[in-house]
Design an enzyme around this catalytic site. Structure first.
Site, PDB file in Angstrom:
ATOM      1  N   HIS A  66       5.196   2.103  -0.424  1.00 21.25           N
ATOM      2  CA  HIS A  66       4.957   1.160  -1.512  1.00 21.25           C
ATOM      3  C   HIS A  66       4.546  -0.200  -0.954  1.00 21.25           C
ATOM      4  O   HIS A  66       5.198  -0.748  -0.061  1.00 21.25           O
ATOM      5  CB  HIS A  66       6.238   1.040  -2.345  1.00 21.25           C
ATOM      6  CG  HIS A  66       6.120   0.179  -3.545  1.00 21.25           C
ATOM      7  ND1 HIS A  66       7.066  -0.763  -3.888  1.00 21.25           N
ATOM      8  CD2 HIS A  66       5.161   0.104  -4.510  1.00 21.25           C
ATOM      9  CE1 HIS A  66       6.713  -1.358  -5.004  1.00 21.25           C
ATOM     10  NE2 HIS A  66       5.564  -0.867  -5.404  1.00 21.25           N
ATOM     11  N   HIS A 109      -0.149  -8.277  -4.568  1.00 18.60           N
ATOM     12  CA  HIS A 109       0.531  -7.660  -5.699  1.00 18.60           C
ATOM     13  C   HIS A 109       0.707  -8.624  -6.865  1.00 18.60           C
ATOM     14  O   HIS A 109       0.425  -8.291  -8.013  1.00 18.60           O
ATOM     15  CB  HIS A 109       1.899  -7.127  -5.279  1.00 18.60           C
ATOM     16  CG  HIS A 109       2.696  -6.564  -6.417  1.00 18.60           C
ATOM     17  ND1 HIS A 109       3.553  -7.345  -7.183  1.00 18.60           N
ATOM     18  CD2 HIS A 109       2.745  -5.329  -6.942  1.00 18.60           C
ATOM     19  CE1 HIS A 109       4.091  -6.586  -8.127  1.00 18.60           C
ATOM     20  NE2 HIS A 109       3.624  -5.363  -8.004  1.00 18.60           N
TER      21      HIS A 109
END
Length: 323
Positions: A66, A109
């Site tokens: 991730h 992100h």
């Protein structure tokens, strides 16, 4: 000619992990300098990609890192972080794509750079030059010398090394990402993450030769994708962040579809408190890929579940650092 990752190398890797565990060495960046290999996944064309992701009983369980697998000293969404992960295990690397004011696609992100860099402000309000002058922080807030990479740089770096899943932020047009994948001929190793049937259909319409990470958490969502017109051999099924019944995973397997369980968050924390053996329990319940914030630890646990023989070993490649 590159040496393929044959069964004896797989077994050697497993033994190496066992020895590391027995000697009590850390699985994070503490032993990064000692790692003598890079564990690559090499898929040469899109037909091979479809075969790799086609579920078979001899499939090899894997981890998906991730945000690229950040660890202390290695910030999220950075090429150096990717390198750290693959010095320990072959991996799928998930990363996030954002867009600058002057339309350069970069890895980030958050909507802002505040949390992960020494700067502040919204990515979409900053030029690429401004972004490039920043330095990344790791998840503990420690500043590194690493810069924010562009999507082009990452796609160029990843060829012949890893598999990617590309998470496209809301302000980024799908067309730009698909064009970049085409430009780098990255279709064999770069799958696109979608969060709805509509988004998946749009990406598929832009380019049919792409693997898609699609959210299928229940029978209703499965039915919608079966009616979507997207061939099943393009699907990689993200089944959510809660464990699904084994029978549901088997339903996807019957259709030849890999399952991804998001263990990031609560399930990773359960592994920390209860022990990493729970990763093996997920795999034994029918999970094929663990999307995790702890890719090194999770991969070490599930390597015990590698099959004796697999048609997919041919895609794995162990190379020495100096190669």
């Amino acid at each position: 000619m590159k040496k393929r990752f044959r069964m004896n190398l797989i077994k050697a890797a497993v033994i190496g992990f066992l020895l590391s565990a027995c000697t009590g060495k850390s699985s994070t960046n503490e032993n990064h300098a000692e790692a003598s290999s890079r564990f690559y996944i090499e898929i040469g064309n899109f037909e091979e990609a479809k075969l790799f992701y086609s579920w078979t009983t001899d499939r090899i369980p894997m981890v998906s890192a991730h945000r690229g697998g950040p660890y202390p000293g290695f910030p999220e969404n950075a090429i150096e972080t990717f390198e750290n992960v693959i010095s320990h295990t072959p991996a799928i690397l998930e990363f996030d794509v954002a867009l600058t004011k002057d339309s350069v696609m970069v890895l980030m992100h958050d909507n802002t750079v505040d949390r992960t860099t020494n700067g502040s402000g919204k990515v979409i309000d900053m030029t690429f030059e401004e972004i490039r002058n920043l330095r990344l922080k790791d998840n503990d807030g420690n500043l590194t010398d690493f810069i924010i990479p562009t999507l082009d740089e990452v796609l160029a770096w990843g060829k012949g090394k890893v598999l990617f899943t590309v998470d496209i932020k809301r302000e980024v047009p799908f067309e730009l990402v698909v064009d970049a994948i085409k430009s780098h001929q990255a279709e064999p190793y770069a799958a696109v993450i979608t969060y709805s049937v509509e988004a998946a259909k749009k990406v598929h319409a832009l380019h049919a030769d792409l693997m898609l990470s699609v959210t299928i958490r229940n029978e209703g969502e499965l039915e919608r994708f079966e009616n979507s017109g997207i061939p099943v051999d393009r699907w990689i099924a993200f089944t959510g962040t809660s464990e699904r019944p084994k029978a549901f995973n088997e339903t996807l397997h019957e259709r030849g579809v890999f399952t991804i369980l998001g263990v990031l968050g609560n399930l990773d924390r359960s592994a920390i408190s209860r022990g990493d053996h729970i990763y093996t329990e997920f795999v034994e319940n029918g999970v094929d890929i663990l999307a995790t914030d702890r890719p090194i630890e999770a991969s070490e646990a599930i390597k015990f579940l590698f099959p004796e023989e697999s048609s997919k070993f041919k895609y794995f490649d162990e190379r020495k650092k100096h190669d």
